[in-house]
Scaffold this active site. Sequence first.
Site, PDB file in Angstrom:
ATOM      1  CG  ASP A 148      43.119  25.249  22.910  1.00 25.84           C
ATOM      2  OD1 ASP A 148      42.333  25.773  22.114  1.00 25.84           O
ATOM      3  OD2 ASP A 148      44.245  25.705  23.155  1.00 25.84           O
ATOM      4  CD  GLU A 177      47.663  29.301  19.168  1.00 26.12           C
ATOM      5  OE1 GLU A 177      47.599  30.416  19.696  1.00 26.12           O
ATOM      6  OE2 GLU A 177      46.669  28.728  18.712  1.00 26.12           O
TER       7      GLU A 177
HETATM    8  C1  FRU Z   1      44.850  27.755  21.066  1.00 24.11           C
HETATM    9  C2  FRU Z   1      45.132  28.769  22.173  1.00 24.11           C
HETATM   10  C3  FRU Z   1      46.323  28.339  22.986  1.00 24.11           C
HETATM   11  C4  FRU Z   1      46.085  29.023  24.295  1.00 24.11           C
HETATM   12  C5  FRU Z   1      44.595  28.949  24.418  1.00 24.11           C
HETATM   13  C6  FRU Z   1      43.977  30.101  25.129  1.00 24.11           C
HETATM   14  O1  FRU Z   1      43.539  27.725  20.635  1.00 24.11           O
HETATM   15  O2  FRU Z   1      45.343  30.043  21.597  1.00 24.11           O
HETATM   16  O3  FRU Z   1      47.573  28.632  22.393  1.00 24.11           O
HETATM   17  O4  FRU Z   1      46.741  28.395  25.357  1.00 24.11           O
HETATM   18  O5  FRU Z   1      44.083  28.864  23.105  1.00 24.11           O
HETATM   19  O6  FRU Z   1      42.632  29.885  25.377  1.00 24.11           O
END
Ligand code: FRU
Length: 492
Positions: A42, A211
């Site tokens: 992300d 998310e």
């Molecule tokens: C989304 C996610 C988020 C988390 C991160 C961990 O892709 O699962 O929810 O903070 O990646 O790397």
Amino acid sequence: MNRLLILYATALCLFGACSPQAIDEPYRPAYHFTPATGWMNDPNGMVYLDGEYHLFYQYNPADIVWGPMHWGHAVSTDLVHWNHLPVALYPDSLGTIFSGSAVIDTDNTAGFGAGAMIAIYTSAGKAQTQSIAYSTDRGRSFTKYADNPVLTDTLPDFRDPKVFWYEPLRRWTMILAAGQEMRIYSSPNLKEWTYRSSFGIGQGAHGGVWECPDLFELPVTDTNENRWVLICNLNPGGPFGGSATQYFTGSFDGNSFINEAPVEAIKWMDWGKDHYATVTWNDAPDGRRIALGWMSNWQYADKVPTLHFRSANTVPRDLSLYRQEEGIYLQSSPSPELYALRGKAKKSADITVERSYSIGELLTDANGVYELELTLTHLTAEVAGFTLFNDHGDQIDCYYNRMERTLYFDRTKSGQTAFSTDFPAITAAPVESGDTLTLQLLADRSSIEIFIDGGRKVMTNLVFPTLPYHRISFYAKGGTYKLSTTFYPYKS
Ligand code: FRU
């Protein structure tokens, strides 16, 4: 070998001999941001300060698969050329550093200094809790707050805080993903948070965990109205399997978000398979709302055939809202800064496509990296399409079915596809056009983004051709269309 190179690069960075250098390889994109080495997911903490766009990102510097998360860091003055900076946040006793956001504390509400950059992120340890860290040197170094965490709960999925300043109530607002809903909190100082409301149960798509939220206000083009947009990434449960981004439009009063659409309506932000964890910059100049997504899918992100890095971001996209019949929808247009990467334009004369038509030399020298604008008018064909192909027999088939008002993108024969059974796929976007269609393709070494009708619909897909697609051929079935093309080779 790759692992050794990455470890070596990481060791250099740990001893301050950074910024890391990207190692080139066949699938390393040109238009798109990638980590120099290592694994990225992300985009995080995007904030604009003093002429610089900051981009932090979920980062495992030591490998090209997901692992202990750090925040990587890069800056840009123009959104398209990026400078890699040393890792901004390392794991600590509270956990690894999951996704989050960053704000500029102009009024020194937190007491770390007027104008401090403050990162708000999830500490992923035994529990998921929210922590903060501050920088008083334009993001070059961060100090973690001694009394972290600042927000806790017992939920297993409680993460990805997006924080912004809500001026009418003069306080900070946080939107946070909590299982199947988004929660809203507020704070006078980024340290003490008060729960305000929850949004999401029974609304939109719930095929996976919610998310990476975002919440912001935008004008509706050609009206005097504004709407709040709530972005909700979910995984799995996307329209073509795996990860995807949905959004809601409605109102927000500083406490609660109210969706204006029917609860069962689902609005997808992108109609490809590789658009996830999309969030926007805080404080972008000129009132712009610029979004960036992670250009992959959790179904196969750790299997794609890149060598020294894994994952690129989408290109930055300027968001706006448009009204169509009863609904309000998000438009995502390529950020205009991308046009600085246009080489000399080659325009074709208008031609009528009946059955099939090839433009011989169009892509020959482009090495798979170019922008191509296609305008289709006087569409009587039932199906109007084109294939991109190479001498190895790899091909992309993209076609508009006028009867179904749907644009399809078929990557089942696109090159390397066998690394995951979820990769070969056909994605489909609903298109409102009648007898005219404009497509803007941004082709890179391992992706194709298609902006349909100026970005009213977008399709983002990864592709791994064994040679760049260096030919294009157009076709019409059950009728004809007029075609004009403008081609821009990539210029760095
Ligand atoms: C989304 C996610 C988020 C988390 C991160 C961990 O892709 O699962 O929810 O903070 O990646 O790397």
